[in-house]
Write a protein that holds these residues in place. Structure first.
Motif, PDB file in Angstrom:
ATOM      1  N   SER B  26      45.061  46.354  44.264  1.00 21.19           N
ATOM      2  CA  SER B  26      43.820  46.212  43.501  1.00 21.19           C
ATOM      3  C   SER B  26      44.073  45.583  42.138  1.00 21.19           C
ATOM      4  O   SER B  26      43.314  44.722  41.695  1.00 21.19           O
ATOM      5  N   ALA B  27      45.152  46.046  41.509  1.00 18.19           N
ATOM      6  CA  ALA B  27      45.490  45.513  40.181  1.00 18.19           C
ATOM      7  C   ALA B  27      45.845  44.030  40.293  1.00 18.19           C
ATOM      8  O   ALA B  27      45.413  43.214  39.467  1.00 18.19           O
ATOM      9  N   ILE B  28      46.593  43.691  41.328  1.00 16.42           N
ATOM     10  CA  ILE B  28      46.950  42.273  41.544  1.00 16.42           C
ATOM     11  C   ILE B  28      45.679  41.466  41.726  1.00 16.42           C
ATOM     12  O   ILE B  28      45.492  40.417  41.108  1.00 16.42           O
ATOM     13  N   LYS B  29      44.772  41.988  42.536  1.00 18.71           N
ATOM     14  CA  LYS B  29      43.540  41.254  42.796  1.00 18.71           C
ATOM     15  C   LYS B  29      42.739  41.050  41.515  1.00 18.71           C
ATOM     16  O   LYS B  29      42.266  39.938  41.248  1.00 18.71           O
ATOM     17  N   SER B  30      42.609  42.099  40.702  1.00 16.06           N
ATOM     18  CA  SER B  30      41.780  41.878  39.509  1.00 16.06           C
ATOM     19  C   SER B  30      42.456  40.949  38.513  1.00 16.06           C
ATOM     20  O   SER B  30      41.768  40.174  37.843  1.00 16.06           O
ATOM     21  N   ASN B  31      43.789  41.002  38.443  1.00 15.60           N
ATOM     22  CA  ASN B  31      44.480  40.043  37.574  1.00 15.60           C
ATOM     23  C   ASN B  31      44.240  38.599  38.020  1.00 15.60           C
ATOM     24  O   ASN B  31      43.935  37.731  37.213  1.00 15.60           O
ATOM     25  N   LEU B  32      44.361  38.390  39.338  1.00 17.51           N
ATOM     26  CA  LEU B  32      44.198  37.024  39.843  1.00 17.51           C
ATOM     27  C   LEU B  32      42.751  36.562  39.718  1.00 17.51           C
ATOM     28  O   LEU B  32      42.468  35.400  39.456  1.00 17.51           O
ATOM     29  N   LYS B  33      41.854  37.524  39.894  1.00 15.72           N
ATOM     30  CA  LYS B  33      40.431  37.207  39.769  1.00 15.72           C
ATOM     31  C   LYS B  33      40.129  36.718  38.353  1.00 15.72           C
ATOM     32  O   LYS B  33      39.411  35.733  38.169  1.00 15.72           O
ATOM     33  N   SER B  34      40.723  37.403  37.382  1.00 17.50           N
ATOM     34  CA  SER B  34      40.440  37.010  35.996  1.00 17.50           C
ATOM     35  C   SER B  34      41.058  35.654  35.659  1.00 17.50           C
ATOM     36  O   SER B  34      40.673  35.008  34.697  1.00 17.50           O
ATOM     37  N   LEU B  35      42.022  35.231  36.483  1.00 13.89           N
ATOM     38  CA  LEU B  35      42.589  33.888  36.287  1.00 13.89           C
ATOM     39  C   LEU B  35      41.735  32.813  36.962  1.00 13.89           C
ATOM     40  O   LEU B  35      42.033  31.626  36.889  1.00 13.89           O
ATOM     41  N   GLY B  36      40.701  33.268  37.666  1.00 10.60           N
ATOM     42  CA  GLY B  36      39.791  32.316  38.288  1.00 10.60           C
ATOM     43  C   GLY B  36      40.264  31.776  39.631  1.00 10.60           C
ATOM     44  O   GLY B  36      39.833  30.708  40.065  1.00 10.60           O
ATOM     45  N   ILE B  37      41.142  32.538  40.297  1.00 10.08           N
ATOM     46  CA  ILE B  37      41.621  32.107  41.623  1.00 10.08           C
ATOM     47  C   ILE B  37      40.469  32.173  42.629  1.00 10.08           C
ATOM     48  O   ILE B  37      39.677  33.117  42.617  1.00 10.08           O
ATOM     49  N   ASP B  38      40.404  31.207  43.490  1.00 10.36           N
ATOM     50  CA  ASP B  38      39.373  31.057  44.510  1.00 10.36           C
ATOM     51  C   ASP B  38      39.246  32.316  45.404  1.00 10.36           C
ATOM     52  O   ASP B  38      40.251  32.934  45.751  1.00 10.36           O
ATOM     53  N   SER B  39      38.020  32.658  45.770  1.00 10.49           N
ATOM     54  CA  SER B  39      37.799  33.945  46.446  1.00 10.49           C
ATOM     55  C   SER B  39      38.424  34.021  47.842  1.00 10.49           C
ATOM     56  O   SER B  39      38.823  35.089  48.296  1.00 10.49           O
ATOM     57  N   ASP B  40      38.540  32.894  48.519  1.00  9.23           N
ATOM     58  CA  ASP B  40      39.194  32.875  49.823  1.00  9.23           C
ATOM     59  C   ASP B  40      40.685  33.203  49.694  1.00  9.23           C
ATOM     60  O   ASP B  40      41.251  33.939  50.501  1.00  9.23           O
ATOM     61  N   ILE B  41      41.294  32.629  48.684  1.00  4.68           N
ATOM     62  CA  ILE B  41      42.715  32.881  48.406  1.00  4.68           C
ATOM     63  C   ILE B  41      42.888  34.342  47.972  1.00  4.68           C
ATOM     64  O   ILE B  41      43.826  35.017  48.427  1.00  4.68           O
ATOM     65  N   LEU B  42      41.963  34.831  47.163  1.00  4.56           N
ATOM     66  CA  LEU B  42      42.026  36.227  46.719  1.00  4.56           C
ATOM     67  C   LEU B  42      42.009  37.176  47.900  1.00  4.56           C
ATOM     68  O   LEU B  42      42.720  38.178  47.934  1.00  4.56           O
ATOM     69  N   ARG B  43      41.164  36.843  48.869  1.00  2.27           N
ATOM     70  CA  ARG B  43      41.033  37.686  50.048  1.00  2.27           C
ATOM     71  C   ARG B  43      42.342  37.717  50.843  1.00  2.27           C
ATOM     72  O   ARG B  43      42.801  38.761  51.268  1.00  2.27           O
ATOM     73  N   ARG B  44      42.943  36.552  51.008  1.00  2.00           N
ATOM     74  CA  ARG B  44      44.220  36.491  51.729  1.00  2.00           C
ATOM     75  C   ARG B  44      45.284  37.282  50.993  1.00  2.00           C
ATOM     76  O   ARG B  44      46.063  38.026  51.596  1.00  2.00           O
TER      77      ARG B  44
END
Ligand SMILES: Nc1ncnc2c1ncn2[C@@H]1O[C@H](COP(=O)(O)OP(=O)(O)O)[C@@H](O)[C@H]1O
Ligand SMILES: [Mg+2]
Lengths: 110, 141
Positions: B26-44
């Motif tokens: 979860s922490a990895i996901k929110s960090n990457l999300k705040s970097l603006g990583i694409d949602s498809d990549i986030l899901r993977r």
């Protein structure tokens, strides 16, 4: 339709209603977490008989709209605490996954 | 430079700690999300990191989960302190699991963790011995 409107129509018992105003965009039924992880998507309602705390982690990671626990399974207190903390709506019903899914389809969720 | 490490996030993952399981992912996901990583990549990445994290919790003596960020890729690395995967080829098979019945009852142990990690990464390396397992999953941006 959002989770709370849904829950009311389906007469689901709310166990955690935080952030229940998210629109449901799909439904996934499953009890094996790895398969749910791979199949359920953002803003889906997840129908399951699992009640263990890790369902909240799965819902959080996938950004699910809500978890619907069926067959009247008793939801662990840890699970509810975590759900409230992470704002994951959880509802409960004595109906089966199939019954809930049919009613969701009738209400227009595809 | 395209292949220099920009940032590393590291999380400790404890064996058998089901309460915390998923937290690192979860922490990895929110960090990457705040970097603006694409949602498809986030899901993977969420699928990969969750499965790797849960494998540390369920099957290992404990370890770490890293998320390395490069200009053109994200690398999820899990490393643990053993006991290792006896037969990696077998472990990669869909449905293969040595998880106990008690863990299965909670919905784990579908034997789809490693196959899903492979499916959702662009490149996967697994090294395992009795002293530990290291999984390096690369997702191209
Ligand atoms: N970090 C690990 N340490 C030791 N064994 C592991 C590890 N990760 C996976 N395994 C072994 O590989 C098998 C398959 O893993 P996986 O595909 O994730 O399925 P599952 O976790 O559902 O059993 C596990 O049952 C276990 O025997
Ligand atoms: Mg696994």
């Amino acid at each position: 339709m959002n989770c709370l409107e849904f829950a009311e129509k389906l007469q689901l018992t709310p166990l955690c209603e935080k952030d229940g105003n998210i629109e449901i965009e799909g439904v996934y039924i499953g009890d094996l977490l790895s398969i749910v992880m791979a199949k359920a998507k953002k803003n889906y309602a997840w129908i399951t008989i699992q009640t263990h705390i890790n369902i909240v982690a799965v819902a959080e990671l996938l950004e699910l709209a809500c978890i619907i626990v069926v067959e009247n399974m008793e939801v662990d207190n840890d699970t509810l605490l975590k759900a409230r903390e992470l704002k994951i709506p959880i509802f409960k019903t004595s109906e089966s996954a199939y019954q809930v899914a049919c009613r969701m389809a009738e209400l227009g969720v595809k | 430079m395209a292949d220099s490490l920009l940032k590393r996030y590291t999380y400790d993952v404890m064996a058998n700690d089901f309460m915390a399981a998923g937290k690192s992912s979860s922490a990895i996901k929110s960090n990457l999300k705040s970097l603006g990583i694409d949602s498809d990549i986030l899901r993977r990445i969420a699928i990969i990191s969750y499965e790797a994290e849960l494998n540390i919790v369920i099957h290992s003596f404990g370890g770490k989960l890293h998320c390395d960020i490069y200009e053109n890729k994200i690398v999820i690395i899990s490393e643990d302190a053993g006991p290792g995967i006896e037969d990696v080829d077998l472990a990669m098979k869909e449905g293969y699991s040595t998880a106990s019945d008690s863990v299965r009852e909670l919905g784990f142990g579908a034997g789809m963790g490693l196959p899903n990690i492979k499916k959702y990464s662009d490149h996967l390396e697994i090294n395992s011995s009795s002293t530990g397992t290291k999984i390096v999953a690369t997702i191209n941006l």
